[in-house]
Design a protein around this motif. Sequence first.
Motif, mmCIF file in Angstrom:
data_model
loop_
_atom_site.group_PDB
_atom_site.id
_atom_site.type_symbol
_atom_site.label_atom_id
_atom_site.label_comp_id
_atom_site.label_asym_id
_atom_site.label_seq_id
_atom_site.Cartn_x
_atom_site.Cartn_y
_atom_site.Cartn_z
ATOM 1 N N UNK A 1 0.748 -0.969 0.275
ATOM 2 C CA UNK A 1 0.135 0.068 -0.145
ATOM 3 C C UNK A 1 0.826 1.276 -0.087
ATOM 4 N N UNK A 2 2.004 1.140 0.736
ATOM 5 C CA UNK A 2 2.958 2.320 0.624
ATOM 6 C C UNK A 2 3.529 2.563 -0.932
ATOM 7 N N UNK A 3 3.819 1.239 -1.335
ATOM 8 C CA UNK A 3 4.192 1.378 -2.737
ATOM 9 C C UNK A 3 3.374 2.126 -3.677
ATOM 10 N N UNK A 4 2.013 1.877 -3.373
ATOM 11 C CA UNK A 4 0.983 2.523 -4.403
ATOM 12 C C UNK A 4 0.710 3.924 -4.031
ATOM 13 N N UNK A 5 1.086 4.420 -2.744
ATOM 14 C CA UNK A 5 0.993 5.713 -2.356
ATOM 15 C C UNK A 5 2.265 6.325 -2.882
ATOM 16 N N UNK B 1 11.308 20.974 -2.038
ATOM 17 C CA UNK B 1 10.342 22.039 -1.476
ATOM 18 C C UNK B 1 10.706 22.870 -0.395
ATOM 19 N N UNK B 2 11.993 22.592 0.234
ATOM 20 C CA UNK B 2 12.439 23.363 1.417
ATOM 21 C C UNK B 2 11.850 22.903 2.505
ATOM 22 N N UNK B 3 11.251 21.379 2.499
ATOM 23 C CA UNK B 3 10.823 21.037 3.710
ATOM 24 C C UNK B 3 10.899 19.303 3.314
ATOM 25 N N UNK B 4 11.175 18.638 4.553
ATOM 26 C CA UNK B 4 11.086 17.135 4.657
ATOM 27 C C UNK B 4 10.088 16.576 5.348
ATOM 28 N N UNK B 5 8.882 17.151 5.174
ATOM 29 C CA UNK B 5 7.840 16.715 5.995
ATOM 30 C C UNK B 5 6.467 16.692 5.170
ATOM 31 N N UNK B 6 6.695 16.477 3.751
ATOM 32 C CA UNK B 6 5.571 16.378 2.925
ATOM 33 C C UNK B 6 5.108 15.052 2.489
ATOM 34 N N UNK B 7 4.281 14.960 1.334
ATOM 35 C CA UNK B 7 3.934 13.616 0.997
ATOM 36 C C UNK B 7 5.263 12.692 0.359
ATOM 37 N N UNK B 8 6.035 13.492 -0.266
ATOM 38 C CA UNK B 8 7.072 12.649 -0.676
ATOM 39 C C UNK B 8 8.037 11.912 0.314
ATOM 40 N N UNK B 9 8.241 12.925 1.543
ATOM 41 C CA UNK B 9 9.021 12.240 2.438
ATOM 42 C C UNK B 9 8.420 11.262 3.441
ATOM 43 N N UNK B 10 6.996 11.543 3.623
ATOM 44 C CA UNK B 10 6.146 10.749 4.467
ATOM 45 C C UNK B 10 6.225 9.070 3.667
ATOM 46 N N UNK B 11 5.891 8.930 2.479
ATOM 47 C CA UNK B 11 5.968 7.541 1.977
ATOM 48 C C UNK B 11 7.360 7.120 1.627
ATOM 49 N N UNK C 1 10.184 7.727 3.343
ATOM 50 C CA UNK C 1 10.484 7.316 4.944
ATOM 51 C C UNK C 1 9.855 5.923 5.167
ATOM 52 N N UNK C 2 8.640 5.829 4.844
ATOM 53 C CA UNK C 2 7.934 4.801 5.574
ATOM 54 C C UNK C 2 8.685 3.337 4.542
ATOM 55 N N UNK C 3 8.967 3.637 3.432
ATOM 56 C CA UNK C 3 9.588 2.410 2.676
ATOM 57 C C UNK C 3 11.052 2.338 2.763
ATOM 58 N N UNK C 4 11.684 3.313 3.304
ATOM 59 C CA UNK C 4 13.274 3.301 3.707
ATOM 60 C C UNK C 4 13.433 2.083 4.939
ATOM 61 N N UNK C 5 14.750 1.216 4.389
ATOM 62 C CA UNK C 5 15.068 0.233 5.522
ATOM 63 C C UNK C 5 15.690 1.021 6.641
#
Length: 296
Positions: free
Chosen positions: A161-165, A184-194, A196-200
């Motif tokens: 499901x994270x991969x789909x996101x 985008x000058x932030x590390x707390x948006x959709x890109x980083x959320x998903x 990070x969830x998929x990062x070892x």
Amino acid sequence: MYKWLVAVLFMFGSVANAQELNCTVKINYDRVTDANTQIFKTLERALTDFVNNTRWTSRNFETNERIECSMIINVSGYDAPGFTATLQVQSSRPVYNSTYSSPIFNFNDKDFNFRYNEGDNLIYNPNSVDSNNLVGVIGFYANIIIGLDADSFQKGGGTEYYKAAQNLASLGAGSGYKGWGQQEGTNQNRYFLVNDLLSNTFTPFRDTLYEYHFLALDKMADDHKKAKEEVIASLKTLAKVQSVRPNAFLTRVFFDAKSDEIVSMFSGGPTVTLTELLENLNKLSPTNGSKWSQIR
């Protein structure tokens, strides 16, 4: 133990007639004073139908297994058909053998700008982010909600499901809308959320979801003291993230959902040793120090 195993297998393997989410959608438009309010009411109804009637995954759900969640859109500006807004997403998960639901996700997306015309068809395509940005963002969070829920029942259960996101985030990066991009000058948006969830690197975060919910809260009715000790152990797992990424985004995400629950859990009931718990809590989330001080 056997009955509990059967219940879990039933949860993931039964034939279902329901979609995955039972979501309350709310549009707040108090700050918009010069528009016909009908458009906001229509959007609220359309999104409610869309989120709750879309089949987001191939997984089978029973009606009583639908994930309880909410999406609150706070509109700060409207210039038809454009909306300037933020999106508050919350989800929870039932605790076995109780009437209690435990919060899992509580996230405020500050860059939710989109377009919507009354009568627009909202159709989810897992391989496309719509030019209006509405379906893409909602679909992204639907998959995140389902992934977090799955992780709480099975170690690593949320990956697909994270991969789909993540796929939606990759497509959204080229849409021109904020919230999808890495730069985008932030590390707390959709890109980083998903990502990070998929990062070892952040596997301990996902392991914590399983240990905290399945190994601890779900056993609370059987042995309250042991379950509290398992919660303490699960937070030691989360501390592994702190050792490599202090003040990590996902650590904040965890405590945005869990801080009040942890205080409540350890403010009564059978006594357990709190020294290690408080040390970890103050290290992992010092901004919640005033809450941790309530734990006795």
